[in-house]
Design a protein around this motif. Sequence first.
Motif, short mmCIF file in Angstrom:
data_model
loop_
_atom_site.label_atom_id
_atom_site.label_comp_id
_atom_site.label_asym_id
_atom_site.label_seq_id
_atom_site.Cartn_x
_atom_site.Cartn_y
_atom_site.Cartn_z
N ARG A 141 -0.03 10.90 -6.59
CA ARG A 141 -0.51 10.27 -5.36
C ARG A 141 0.18 10.87 -4.14
NH1 ARG A 141 0.68 5.14 -7.80
NH2 ARG A 141 -0.91 4.77 -9.34
N ILE A 142 1.46 11.18 -4.27
CA ILE A 142 2.19 11.79 -3.16
C ILE A 142 1.61 13.17 -2.85
CG2 ILE A 142 4.42 12.72 -2.40
CD1 ILE A 142 5.75 10.46 -4.00
N GLU A 154 0.83 -1.20 0.00
CA GLU A 154 0.00 0.00 0.00
C GLU A 154 0.87 1.26 0.00
OE1 GLU A 154 -3.36 2.42 0.02
OE2 GLU A 154 -3.26 0.26 -0.30
N ILE A 155 1.90 1.27 0.84
CA ILE A 155 2.81 2.43 0.88
C ILE A 155 3.52 2.60 -0.45
CG2 ILE A 155 4.94 3.29 1.95
CD1 ILE A 155 3.95 2.03 4.58
N ARG A 179 1.21 4.12 -2.96
CA ARG A 179 0.99 5.56 -2.72
C ARG A 179 2.19 6.40 -3.12
NH1 ARG A 179 -4.25 7.09 -1.07
NH2 ARG A 179 -5.10 5.27 -0.06
N SER A 207 -1.43 14.24 -3.40
CA SER A 207 -2.74 14.10 -2.77
C SER A 207 -2.60 13.61 -1.33
CB SER A 207 -3.65 13.18 -3.57
OG SER A 207 -3.20 11.86 -3.52
N LEU A 208 -1.60 12.78 -1.07
CA LEU A 208 -1.38 12.25 0.26
C LEU A 208 -0.94 13.35 1.24
CD1 LEU A 208 -1.30 9.55 1.86
CD2 LEU A 208 1.08 9.35 1.20
N PHE A 209 -0.11 14.28 0.74
CA PHE A 209 0.46 15.32 1.59
C PHE A 209 -0.13 16.71 1.34
CE2 PHE A 209 3.80 12.06 1.57
CZ PHE A 209 3.99 11.91 2.94
N LYS A 210 -1.29 16.79 0.72
CA LYS A 210 -1.84 18.10 0.36
C LYS A 210 -2.15 18.97 1.57
CE LYS A 210 -6.55 16.46 -0.08
NZ LYS A 210 -7.60 16.10 -1.00
#
Length: 141
Positions: A16-17, A6-7, A10, A19-22
């Motif tokens: 994806r990064i 999963e990691i 992402r 969106s993950l850290f937005k």
Amino acid sequence: MNIFDEIMHRLSSKTRIRSLFKDVHLEDLERILERLQAITEEKRTSYEAEQAKNKEKEESIEQIRQMLEAKGLSLSDLGVAEDDQPKKRRNVSKYTFEYVTKSGDTVQWYGSTTGRLPKDFQAYLDETGKKRLDCVIGEEA
């Protein structure tokens, strides 16, 4: 999918990064990067140490081979065969078991005390409360 997969999923794309850290503040992101860099450096140091150790070992092996060759000896002369490595064998004892099916037939089954059983045998054990070894009639047939 396990956590590592999963990691990796992402972190495998910039989108994806992002969106993950937005919603993460810049200071927090920099702190995360510093930690990742520290871990990367630890891994790199560990890997290089392991490589150096392996290289040293290979050099030692080569020196010993050259010494043996110079003396006209082989590993078999020392009582060690080059290709002989201890073979791991499982010693599983097999037995002949006897049980009664639901229809009343007496059946003999040859197998071990571990692993899967025939459905009828498992049903017999469940009904009677016996253990496998209670049904043994012959050993190593």
